[in-house]
Design a protein around this motif. Structure first.
Motif, PDB file in Angstrom:
ATOM      1  N   MET A   1      -2.830  10.180   7.482  1.00 53.68           N
ATOM      2  CA  MET A   1      -2.006   8.887   7.572  1.00 53.68           C
ATOM      3  C   MET A   1      -2.659   8.512   8.418  1.00 53.68           C
TER       4      MET A   1
ATOM      5  N   TYR B   1       7.164   3.923  12.379  1.00 48.46           N
ATOM      6  CA  TYR B   1       7.708   4.175  11.211  1.00 48.46           C
ATOM      7  C   TYR B   1       9.287   4.466  12.085  1.00 48.46           C
TER       8      TYR B   1
ATOM      9  N   GLN C   1       6.809  -0.468   1.880  1.00 49.20           N
ATOM     10  CA  GLN C   1       5.741   0.705   0.721  1.00 49.20           C
ATOM     11  C   GLN C   1       5.592   1.924   1.752  1.00 49.20           C
ATOM     12  N   GLU C   2       5.299   1.030   3.076  1.00 46.72           N
ATOM     13  CA  GLU C   2       5.096   1.800   3.544  1.00 46.72           C
ATOM     14  C   GLU C   2       5.595   3.202   4.634  1.00 46.72           C
TER      15      GLU C   2
ATOM     16  N   GLN D   1       6.362   5.785   1.405  1.00 46.71           N
ATOM     17  CA  GLN D   1       4.936   6.308   1.942  1.00 46.71           C
ATOM     18  C   GLN D   1       5.241   7.714   2.914  1.00 46.71           C
TER      19      GLN D   1
ATOM     20  N   GLU E   1       8.115   9.910   1.519  1.00 48.36           N
ATOM     21  CA  GLU E   1       7.032  11.166   0.822  1.00 48.36           C
ATOM     22  C   GLU E   1       5.945  12.766   1.463  1.00 48.36           C
ATOM     23  N   MET E   2       5.248  11.727   2.541  1.00 50.32           N
ATOM     24  CA  MET E   2       4.680  12.516   3.039  1.00 50.32           C
ATOM     25  C   MET E   2       5.363  13.544   3.916  1.00 50.32           C
TER      26      MET E   2
ATOM     27  N   THR F   1       3.019  -6.279  -1.349  1.00 50.11           N
ATOM     28  CA  THR F   1       2.111  -5.031  -0.795  1.00 50.11           C
ATOM     29  C   THR F   1       1.416  -4.249  -2.523  1.00 50.11           C
TER      30      THR F   1
ATOM     31  N   SER G   1      -1.089   1.460  -5.303  1.00 53.08           N
ATOM     32  CA  SER G   1      -1.018   3.167  -5.019  1.00 53.08           C
ATOM     33  C   SER G   1      -2.226   2.593  -6.076  1.00 53.08           C
TER      34      SER G   1
ATOM     35  N   LEU H   1      -4.418   4.776  -0.412  1.00 51.18           N
ATOM     36  CA  LEU H   1      -3.306   4.344  -0.451  1.00 51.18           C
ATOM     37  C   LEU H   1      -3.959   2.639  -0.702  1.00 51.18           C
TER      38      LEU H   1
END
Length: 266
Positions: A1, A9, A17-18, A21, A24-25, A78, A81, A90
């Motif tokens: 990332m 964050y 959107q970020e 992500q 999720e990661m 955004t 992907s 990304l």
């Protein structure tokens, strides 16, 4: 990332959107989740250590600015992907993302540095305290060694004469051994041989030298039932006799004759 996105964050300064992500990661990778928790804890500690209550006008300006930025961020679009040749890419960062990430990374580094400096400061304070304690102990031991050397000098030096002071009618069971060197003008008393009643807090025993029929003060001392040391008194070159009286604490200018407990002469 991308570098700094985890700090952004935590600060809440990324697009939806970020944010998705990152979450999720974090769900897939425990290391990323642990790093997020560490960043959150560091920023919380930093905020607590450096919290300052802002002025009312400044608070309103900051809140207004945040609301405006949120309004602007809601208009950003955004891109989804895309999957090409089994490679997931990304979405591209906004033009000003680099500066946000850089700022977040610097802030995280500043927080970590502050915590490290505070830890180092505390360790230094502990070290200073330990050094001071060691210095005091060394000084105490040095004083004890010097004192013991003085006691050995009395026992080895043939110029010292030993005299046993006997109890008077006021205290017939009392006794004290005294060592005196006329050549060195030194007088020591042996507290191990001291046989006298315990003195209270308002009184002390006072040693006198009788010179030509006149008393000369040689200092005061206490009856300590646990003492096994010798005590050096004031210097005197000549004396006809020695005596001890019980006096008010600190000593008297002249002896209280009816409180004489021991006396003796060579």
């Amino acid at each position: 990332m991308e570098t700094g996105i985890l700090e952004l964050y935590v600060l809440g300064d990324i697009t939806p959107q970020e944010k998705l992500q990152v979450e999720e990661m974090a769900a897939k990778h425990p290391l990323i989740k642990a790093e997020l928790e560490e960043i959150e804890l560091s920023m919380e500690l930093y905020a607590q250590e450096n919290a300052i209550e802002p002025a009312e006008a400044l608070r309103n300006r900051v809140l207004g600015s945040i609301l405006t930025n949120f309004g602007d961020d809601s208009t950003f679009t955004t891109t989804a992907s895309e999957e090409k040749n089994n490679v997931i890419t990304l979405p591209a960062a906004k033009p000003n993302s680099f500066y946000k990430y850089a700022f977040a990374a610097c802030l995280a580094l500043l927080i970590a540095s502050g915590i490290a400096i505070m830890g180092l400061y505390n360790k230094l304070q502990d070290s200073y305290s330990q050094i001071a304690t060691l210095q005091n102990n060394n000084q105490h031991f040095a004083n004890q060694v010097n004192f013991k050397e003085g006691e050995l000098e009395v026992l080895r030096d043939s110029s010292f004469k030993f005299l046993k002071l006997q109890g008077t009618q006021h205290s017939p069971t009392s006794g004290l051994t005294l060592a005196w060197s006329p050549a060195k003008k030194k007088v020591w008393i042996d507290l191990r041989s001291l046989k006298m009643p315990l003195n209270d807090k308002g009184h002390q025993y006072q040693l006198w030298a009788l010179v030509g029929g006149k008393p000369v003060d040689l200092g005061v001392f206490d009856k300590d039932q646990d003492s096994t040391d010798m005590k050096e008194m004031k210097s005197i070159a000549s004396a006809d006799a020695f005596a001890v009286t019980l006096e008010p604490r600190g000593g008297s200018a002249s002896p209280t004759m009816d409180q004489m407990v021991v006396i003796g002469k060579f």
